[in-house]
Every structure is written in C-alpha cells, then in structure tokens.
Motif scaffolding. Structure first.
Motif: not given
Length: 599
Positions: A355-356, A560-561, A537-540
């Motif tokens: 995941a970025s 991934h979060n 929310r980066p990677g959410s």
C-alpha cells in the motif's frame, strides 16, 4: 446467488432511488403517462421533503440524461456558482483559512431547482404542477420521519436552540426532537412550492409556465427572501464566530443551469459517461484507464488482489484530482492527458505489491508545480480537526458518527422508461444541519462553497462566479454503443470509489445489478477530503466486515491501514439498465430506505 432483494425486471419502466417514497412517486408519474424526465423531477422534489438531511430545494444536482429521440447523452449542470462577493480576501479578512462547513458563508447559488425545471421543460411532457404535487402532498400532509432524520436533528438540536432559532422553530416543534416514524410536516415549504405553481399558471404554454416558475425562484420572491436573509442575519458557523452571507439576489438572477457534453471513456465494450472536471466524475474514468492494464478477470471480486489493485489505482486518480481538477470555465484542466494511454501506462507502474502511504499526483508538461502544490495539502491538511456540529459531507453519515463527526449526505435517483429515456441524478446540499432555515421559504441554503480552497493559484481556488469542484457524480454507460445503464450513489469523496467497484464487478464477473450492489464494499480517505475540515488519512482502507477474513488479513499484510466497518454499512448504490427492451433495477439494502420499483 442470494440477494437481499430481487433484481426488478419489466418492460414498462423503473425508478430506483434512496427513498421508497421518491421511487413510488416517480413510478406513479410513469403510470400516468409521463416519461423518465417527468418521473425523475417528481422523485427529486420528493427527496427534498423526505430526506431533508441529505438534500434540499436550495441544493445542487448534476444530471446525466439520455434522450431516446435525440439519441445522445448530455449533462445538465445544476451546480451553482460562488457569489460575486466571494473572494479569497473576503474570507481571509475575517480570519478564515478554510471556508466554514456550515452557516451562510458556504452558500453558493442554489442549482437544483433550475436544473430539474430545465430538464422538465426541454425533455419532459408534464406540467410542473403535476410533477411537484407529490412533494407538496408530503410537505403539507406529512410524511413518516426517517429515523436517520430524527437522529440528525438530535445531533444538532442544542445548536439550533442556541444559535439557529429559525431551524429550531421548524425541526424542534414543541421544543423536542421529532420521533422516528411520526408524521412530520413542513407547511412553509409546501406554501413556497404552491405559490410558485399558482403564480406561474398565467403563462400561455407549458414551457412558459415552467420558465415563469424558474423566474419566481431566481428573480422573484424566493431570491428576495434569500437575499434579505443573507444580508440581515449573522449566523454562527463551525469557525466559532457569526458571519453574514455573501449570496445576493443579483447572484441568483445571473445564473442558470447549463447543458454540457459528457466526458467519456471506452472500457471493453462499454462507454462510461461522466461530468466534466468541475466535478470529480473524471476520477472514475481515470481509474478505468489505469485498471485496464490489469487482468481483473482472473481476480476474485472479493479477494485481496482485486481490492488492493483497485484501491491503489484510486489513490493515483484522486491524487490527480487534487492537482488538476477545477471549473474549466476558469482553469485549464488537462483532461485529454489525464485519460490518455501514454499517461496512464506510466502511472500504472506506481502500483506495487504494498500500500502507498503517499499522495502521488502525476507531472504533466505545461502544468509544472500543480502536482507539487497538492502534496503539502495532504500532508499538512487539516488533520483530524473537529468537524463541528452539522459540518462536512459524507463518507456516510452513520460511519462518520462512529468517529464523533456530524455530517450531511446525498441522494440519488435513476429512471428508465418504456421509450428508452434514461436519467441518472445525484441531488445534494441544503442539508437541514448545515445552514439555518429561511423562515419565509421553509428551507435552508447549500454549503457547497466549503469545497473551495482559500489559497491562490490552485485549480479549485475560490473565485467569484466559479463552480466549486463538487463531489456529486452520477453515472451512465453505453454497451456496444447503445445506452445500457444509469447508476450512482451518495457518499461525497466515496462516490467515485463505490461506483467503479460496482461497475467492475458487474462487467468482469457477470453479476446482476442486485448481486453486484449486495457485494461487500470498501473505500479510502487517503487524499484530502473535499469538505471542511479537508482531512486526509493516508493509507486508510475501510472495508465491510463481510469481506472474507482472509482478504482483510492479506490487505493488512500489504500495509493498508484497514478499518473494519459493520456489515451492510458502506455505500448506497442504485442502478437501472435496459437491454433488448427489458428494464432492470436494483437498490442497496444499506440504511434500509433505498428502493427500486418497476414493471
């Protein structure tokens, strides 16, 4: 495959929307001999009455239409523009760095009324009095209040009592929150609509009567009441201070809904039609341009490879939205490049096995600097700033409330008639929780201006008479060159996440409309939100709990979060299709209020 509801099938017509009363009202119009355009207007006005926390008369609506007689798809832009007085400096002078998400400063010209009536005049067959009658019936005689409406009123009831007395007078009748299921009346709104109908009756033709109604709204008593309310009231908003509005009667008089050609993208034997870059519609098309380089046919539609690949392509497309999208009447948007094979072949290389966590817009020659300026807004942004009572737009209102946020939402309606006419419309704005009621009218103003940035030189920077880069994004697609499907969903920044997922599963895996809608959904808030406070929310990655546990575990392993949400809690998709004379329709069971009707 088991489905929560049947896929409706027939040959006469179908209406599917986010509230059963709107669907039933639209179907009643078809039964009376009206066409899809008449029915969609009737459903749209009923939605304003029965889902007032999701849309209102002073909101906005983009509409995709297919007129079988003309054999063409067109866009009706019902997105109003910023007031003449709405400059960045005007907000900065009041100590604001973001447009407040509630109150009067976020108001733009109401666009929905003119868009609906423009469609009715040019493509419908019935009188305004006939198609607006169901809305007047439910506003004057009452309708059973949705539990969601009562809950929304409860979340903002103290604010109404303390700061917005006109809203308290309507929504807190007898000083208490209305009970779910109890009859609720908005007599003043019924009077407003009734007066518009009555005073437009003297015109000689149907078209002239509709134009007279438009004039009453934008240059008559409605515009006068809006002008006076904005000039004479200082209203508390989420900034914690009171402000007057900037919207004027002159702004209203100078605007009208417009026709545009849709942006399109060919994917397999489908042609997907969307709005221009004044909305986020091209994000859907960009995702298709990226995803066509992957062999989705070999992926499990609920497996980790499918979810990961789709989400990572979404992140790239939405990053480009942040860097390049805006009102093309004011800024040059490189749409041809953004949808080109060469550009997306390079962008696709960024999709890896993990995941970025970065916002990665592409760099386009001649637009140097725009990508670089987008990244700090995501990294710094507004973070997890307090929403404030009534602020924001969806992910989904119930999901936001789990995080302590109070948000508005949106509606959707699709209609297909026996002649092959199609409508896909996503009305929103003018939510009861976002702006105070104008007592003479029985409705409140939209808060769509919060989508502008108060920073110079960005594609979505605020400017007078400019359209905000809306999230509202109905969809339509042709199959083998013939009009095939109309679909859409509420959901703010998630609209062009849930819709591509629906489309891909339908196209690649042969699921029918209801089977596709019933599949578990997912989305991300990786990029800056379009609504106050513009958080990211980066990677959410939010997923419904009925996604296979093995899929969820592997997505977590990919970085991934993952946030597991309750089953049946994400998305509110509706869809209708027509092929070889057979009309089909479906609606989401989520929130238990959307419904498809047809025969």
């Amino acid at each position: 495959m088991f489905t929560t509801r049947p896929e409706i099938q027939g040959t006469f017509g179908a209406v599917t929307s986010t509230h059963w009363l709107a669907s039933a009202s639209g179907m009643a119009v078809l039964e009376k001999g009206g066409n899809a355009f008449d029915a969609a207007v009737a459903a749209g006005f009923v939605l304003q009455v029965v889902e007032p926390h999701l849309n209102g008369p002073a909101g906005e609506v983009p509409i995709l239409i297919y007129n079988a007689r003309e054999d063409r798809v067109r866009v009706i832009c019902g997105q109003g523009t910023a007031p003449e007085a709405a400059t960045i400096q005007a907000y900065r002078d009041q100590g604001l760095s973001l447009v407040p998400g509630t109150g009067l400063l976020a108001a733009v010209v109401p666009g929905a009324f003119d868009a609906w009536l423009t469609m009715l005049r040019d493509h419908g067959t019935m009188e305004l009095a006939d198609v607006i009658e169901p809305a007047i019936f439910y506003a004057s005689g009452g309708h059973p209040m949705l539990a969601r409406v009562a809950q929304t009123i409860e979340t903002v009831s103290e604010m109404f009592k303390q700061d917005w007395p006109t809203s308290a007078a309507l929504w807190l009748q007898n000083g208490s929150v209305p009970k779910a299921g109890a009859l609720f009346r908005n007599s003043q709104l019924a009077e407003t609509y009734g007066r518009i109908v009555q005073e437009s009756q003297g015109a000689a033709t149907r078209e002239a009567r509709i134009d007279k109604a438009r004039d009453l709204f934008y240059r008559g008593f409605v515009a006068e009441a809006i002008d006076k309310f904005c000039r004479t009231n200082e209203v508390m908003d989420v900034s914690g201070r009171r402000h007057r509005g900037l919207l004027s009667g002159q702004d209203m008089a100078g605007w009208k809904a417009t026709y545009e050609e849709p942006l399109t993208y060919d994917y397999r034997n489908y042609t997907v039609c969307k709005t221009g870059p004044w909305g986020q519609g091209p994000v859907f098309l960009q995702q298709l341009a990226l995803l066509k380089g992957f062999d989705l046919d070999k992926m499990d539609p609920n497996g980790p490879d499918f979810v990961h690949t789709v989400i990572e392509c979404m992140k790239l497309a939405f990053a480009d939205r942040e860097a390049y999208y805006g009102d093309p009447d004011f800024v040059d948007v490189p749409v041809e490049t953004l949808l080109s094979d060469a550009y997306n072949d390079e962008r696709r290389k960024l999709v890896g096995n993990t995941a970025s966590l970065e916002l990665r817009p592409g760099s386009i020659p001649g637009y140097e600097g725009q990508a670089e300026r987008a990244v700090p807004r995501a990294a710094g942004g507004a973070g997890e700033a307090d929403q404030g009572a009534g602020a924001g737009e969806p992910t989904m209102a119930h999901l936001a409330e789990e995080k302590g946020e109070k948000r508005g939402d949106t509606c959707h309606v699709d209609v297909i008639d026996r002649w092959g006419n199609m409508v896909s419309a996503t009305p929103s704005g003018g939510w009861l929780q976002s702006s105070p009621i104008i007592p003479e009218l029985g409705f409140c103003l939209t808060s769509r201006a919060q989508m502008f940035w108060l920073e110079e030189g960005l594609p979505a920077s605020l400017a007078p008479r400019k359209r905000p880069r809306t999230t509202l994004t109905p969809s339509m697609a042709l199959r083998d060159g013939k009009p095939y499907i109309a679909f859409g969903t509420p959901g703010g920044d998630q609209q062009d996440q849930w819709q591509p997922i629906f489309f891909l599963r339908h196209v690649h895996y042969g699921l029918n409309l209801q089977e596709t809608i019933d599949q578990p959904l997912f989305h991300t808030e990786h990029f800056p939100g379009s609504f106050y406070p513009r958080a990211s929310r980066p990677g959410s990655l939010a997923v419904e709990a009925n996604l296979p546990s093995a899929t969820i575990e592997q997505l977590q392993q990919k970085g991934h979060n993952v946030e597991v949400m309750p089953e049946w809690s994400i998305g509110r998709l509706c869809a209708a299709s027509r092929e070889n004379g057979v009309i089909k329709a479906a609606a989401t069971p989520r929130l238990m209020q959307a419904y498809a009707i047809g025969r």
